[in-house]
Design an enzyme around this catalytic site. Structure first.
Site, PDB file in Angstrom:
ATOM      1  N   CYS A  82      27.100 -35.483  -2.687  1.00 57.87           N
ATOM      2  CA  CYS A  82      26.965 -35.474  -4.139  1.00 57.87           C
ATOM      3  C   CYS A  82      27.325 -34.107  -4.710  1.00 57.87           C
ATOM      4  O   CYS A  82      26.947 -33.073  -4.172  1.00 57.87           O
ATOM      5  CB  CYS A  82      25.533 -35.818  -4.559  1.00 57.87           C
ATOM      6  SG  CYS A  82      25.118 -37.552  -4.386  1.00 57.87           S
ATOM      7  N   ARG A 114      25.683 -26.189  -2.285  1.00 57.91           N
ATOM      8  CA  ARG A 114      24.717 -26.331  -1.191  1.00 57.91           C
ATOM      9  C   ARG A 114      25.360 -25.817   0.080  1.00 57.91           C
ATOM     10  O   ARG A 114      25.735 -26.583   0.963  1.00 57.91           O
ATOM     11  CB  ARG A 114      24.282 -27.792  -1.063  1.00 57.91           C
ATOM     12  CG  ARG A 114      23.485 -28.269  -2.258  1.00 57.91           C
ATOM     13  CD  ARG A 114      22.877 -29.629  -2.021  1.00 57.91           C
ATOM     14  NE  ARG A 114      23.865 -30.683  -2.128  1.00 57.91           N
ATOM     15  CZ  ARG A 114      23.582 -31.974  -1.961  1.00 57.91           C
ATOM     16  NH1 ARG A 114      22.362 -32.356  -1.663  1.00 57.91           N
ATOM     17  NH2 ARG A 114      24.522 -32.888  -2.091  1.00 57.91           N
ATOM     18  N   PRO A 115      25.553 -24.497   0.178  1.00 61.86           N
ATOM     19  CA  PRO A 115      26.289 -23.942   1.309  1.00 61.86           C
ATOM     20  C   PRO A 115      25.520 -24.094   2.610  1.00 61.86           C
ATOM     21  O   PRO A 115      24.308 -24.314   2.621  1.00 61.86           O
ATOM     22  CB  PRO A 115      26.438 -22.465   0.930  1.00 61.86           C
ATOM     23  CG  PRO A 115      25.284 -22.191   0.024  1.00 61.86           C
ATOM     24  CD  PRO A 115      25.059 -23.462  -0.738  1.00 61.86           C
ATOM     25  N   ASP A 149      14.644 -34.059  -6.380  1.00 63.14           N
ATOM     26  CA  ASP A 149      15.152 -35.431  -6.292  1.00 63.14           C
ATOM     27  C   ASP A 149      14.439 -36.399  -7.233  1.00 63.14           C
ATOM     28  O   ASP A 149      14.819 -37.564  -7.322  1.00 63.14           O
ATOM     29  CB  ASP A 149      15.035 -35.942  -4.848  1.00 63.14           C
ATOM     30  CG  ASP A 149      16.179 -35.471  -3.971  1.00 63.14           C
ATOM     31  OD1 ASP A 149      17.127 -34.858  -4.503  1.00 63.14           O
ATOM     32  OD2 ASP A 149      16.137 -35.700  -2.761  1.00 63.14           O
ATOM     33  N   LYS A 177      15.469 -42.165   3.607  1.00 66.35           N
ATOM     34  CA  LYS A 177      16.804 -41.756   4.028  1.00 66.35           C
ATOM     35  C   LYS A 177      16.797 -40.319   4.526  1.00 66.35           C
ATOM     36  O   LYS A 177      17.387 -39.984   5.567  1.00 66.35           O
ATOM     37  CB  LYS A 177      17.777 -41.878   2.853  1.00 66.35           C
ATOM     38  CG  LYS A 177      19.193 -41.420   3.186  1.00 66.35           C
ATOM     39  CD  LYS A 177      20.008 -41.098   1.959  1.00 66.35           C
ATOM     40  CE  LYS A 177      19.646 -39.725   1.428  1.00 66.35           C
ATOM     41  NZ  LYS A 177      20.734 -39.102   0.636  1.00 66.35           N
ATOM     42  N   ASN A 178      16.127 -39.434   3.803  1.00 70.35           N
ATOM     43  CA  ASN A 178      16.139 -38.018   4.152  1.00 70.35           C
ATOM     44  C   ASN A 178      15.347 -37.709   5.420  1.00 70.35           C
ATOM     45  O   ASN A 178      15.447 -36.604   5.951  1.00 70.35           O
ATOM     46  CB  ASN A 178      15.603 -37.187   2.987  1.00 70.35           C
ATOM     47  CG  ASN A 178      16.562 -37.158   1.810  1.00 70.35           C
ATOM     48  OD1 ASN A 178      17.760 -37.410   1.968  1.00 70.35           O
ATOM     49  ND2 ASN A 178      16.053 -36.864   0.633  1.00 70.35           N
ATOM     50  N   ARG A 204      23.968 -44.981  -1.513  1.00 74.24           N
ATOM     51  CA  ARG A 204      23.732 -43.964  -0.490  1.00 74.24           C
ATOM     52  C   ARG A 204      22.241 -43.772  -0.235  1.00 74.24           C
ATOM     53  O   ARG A 204      21.857 -43.314   0.844  1.00 74.24           O
ATOM     54  CB  ARG A 204      24.349 -42.627  -0.900  1.00 74.24           C
ATOM     55  CG  ARG A 204      25.873 -42.589  -0.918  1.00 74.24           C
ATOM     56  CD  ARG A 204      26.392 -41.191  -1.219  1.00 74.24           C
ATOM     57  NE  ARG A 204      25.754 -40.227  -0.346  1.00 74.24           N
ATOM     58  CZ  ARG A 204      25.014 -39.211  -0.765  1.00 74.24           C
ATOM     59  NH1 ARG A 204      24.807 -39.020  -2.045  1.00 74.24           N
ATOM     60  NH2 ARG A 204      24.478 -38.371   0.103  1.00 74.24           N
TER      61      ARG A 204
END
Length: 443
Positions: free
Chosen positions: A134, A139-140, A328, A22-23, A420
């Site tokens: 999530c 996580r800017p 992860d 996915k990533n 997801r």
């Protein structure tokens, strides 16, 4: 609402196919905005996030052939293509119809911010909502914006949106620059690599992310005609070109899914072949698993995982950017340490709020103490099934793993997080002996 029901105690044995990552697939989908020619992605996973980004890209003018998806995508449904075959996603954006990525779509998934760099590269203008996703910590997008400003973009944050454009109202190209990231960011690296491919002149990215998914993106862009050197290192050099062509590219196998199933094999005292898995992408996890008594080895076409001990040994872990231990896989590894012999210290250095699965594991009998970013896990001999709730994507997987070894029934709710990032995880686990099923909302 749908739930996952697990009855623990079964040993896992057999073969599991590892899906495309996915990533990796998400930034690869965004490259369609860089070219007016078709982009074809093979081995693209069937996930909610893929459907969400498909809808974002359609809003920009892309045609997305997602007929193979089991998900509903912009009113389309599965046309009956065979699951288990190598799925292909076809994207084509001959013209950018809109530079705006709206809140109602971007808020569903933070990876939608990856359209910002390509839009700026091709159009010189973009309006992108600040992202969601999530709730595992801050996580800017500041590094994304800092990099684009270094490339010559004017940026304003207003009404929850990023408004960006190059000089002369977006008519000028981005300009190459030397950019040093103050900390490693996968998303910012990907966004700026894509933006720099069509920029004027040379861009250097220092302290860039080195994840396999970043490598996969760079290799795809190179096949499209981009000039990128230093791929796989922390120093990427991109010489901008006038245009990029189309491409057919195969998405790399999902190392996080492979790692999750490797942990499952070890927890259940099992033996699995992870078809298409890449051992070279799991170096840090393989070392940890070996210390616990779980052996991973490379075989033709995948990874062989086997438990060599009756009860895993506890091992301490600290998450780090690649090639360090992946954040992860922290939650899944914690589930392994919960039933290991001895005590382990887990230190989370990437996200400050990634222990939301801990109260749920404690409900199942785990012995865990949290102090800030440090978790002390004292292994217990037995877990008990319980109703538990998923808080994020990887937490979902960790609770399923705990359910595989717990006595009795574990019922996992809020599984929209799971969908997801894991493709048919219950089918894959059931195929190797797990007692697991998905219950629809009416059950």
């Amino acid at each position: 609402m749908a739930e996952i029901l697990v009855n623990g105690g079964n040993r896992l044995q057999g073969e599991i196919p590892v899906s495309g990552a996915k990533n990796a697939a998400l930034p690869l989908m965004a490259v369609t905005l860089l070219t007016d020619e078709p982009v074809t992605l093979r081995n693209c996973p069937d996930l909610d996030d893929i459907a969400t980004l498909s809808n974002v890209l359609r809003g920009h003018g892309a045609s997305v052939d997602a007929s193979w998806l089991g998900l509903t995508v912009a009113g389309e449904t599965d046309s009956g293509s065979a699951r288990g075959s190598l799925p292909t996603l076809r994207l084509h954006t001959p013209e950018i119809a809109s530079i705006r990525a709206p809140y109602e779509l971007v808020s569903q998934m933070r990876a939608s911010i990856l359209v910002l760099g390509p839009l700026m590269a091709r159009m010189g203008r973009a309006e992108v909502s600040l992202p969601g996703g999530c709730a595992i910590g801050s996580r800017p997008v500041d590094l994304h914006l800092m990099g684009l400003e270094a490339l010559g973009a004017w940026i304003e944050l207003r009404d929850g949106y990023v408004f960006a454009e190059t000089a002369r109202g977006g008519k000028d190209r981005l300009r190459g620059a030397k950019i040093t990231f103050p900390k490693v960011s996968v998303g910012a690296t990907e966004n700026l690599v894509m933006a720099a491919t069509l920029a004027e002149g040379r861009t250097e990215l220092l302290n860039a992310a080195q994840e396999p998914e970043v490598v996969d993106l760079c290799q795809c862009l190179t096949a499209m005609g981009a000039q990128i050197s230093g791929i796989g290192t922390s120093h990427l050099i991109i010489d901008g070109v006038e245009r990029l062509g189309g491409v057919t590219h195969q998405v790399v196998a999902d190392r996080i899914e492979a790692g999750t199933f490797a942990v499952a094999a070890g927890m259940t005292g099992g033996e699995l072949i992870l078809k298409n898995g890449r051992l070279d992408h799991l170096g840090s996890l393989v070392g940890v698993l070996h210390e616990t008594g779980i052996v991973c080895s490379e075989i033709s076409g995948g990874i062989h995982v086997v438990s060599t001990v009756d009860r895993p040994r506890a091992v301490s872990v600290t998450t780090q950017p690649y090639p360090g231990f992946p954040t992860d896989l922290q939650a899944q590894t914690m589930s392994l340490m919960v039933m290991a012999e001895g005590s382990a210290v887990l230190t989370e250095t990437i996200f400050e709020n990634r222990y939301m699965h801990v109260p749920e594991l404690i409900r199942m009998g785990a012995n865990i103490d949290i102090n800030g970013r440090v978790a002390v896990v004292r292994g217990v001999e037995r877990l008990n099934g319980a109703p538990v709730k998923a808080s994020d994507l990887r937490a979902s997987a960790s609770l399923i793993l705990a359910g595989l070894v717990a006595q009795g029934e574990t019922r996992l709710s809020d599984i929209h997080h799971l969908d997801r990032g894991y493709e048919r995880i219950e089918d894959k686990l059931r195929g190797v002996g797990a007692s697991i099923e998905r219950l629809d909302g009416g059950t």
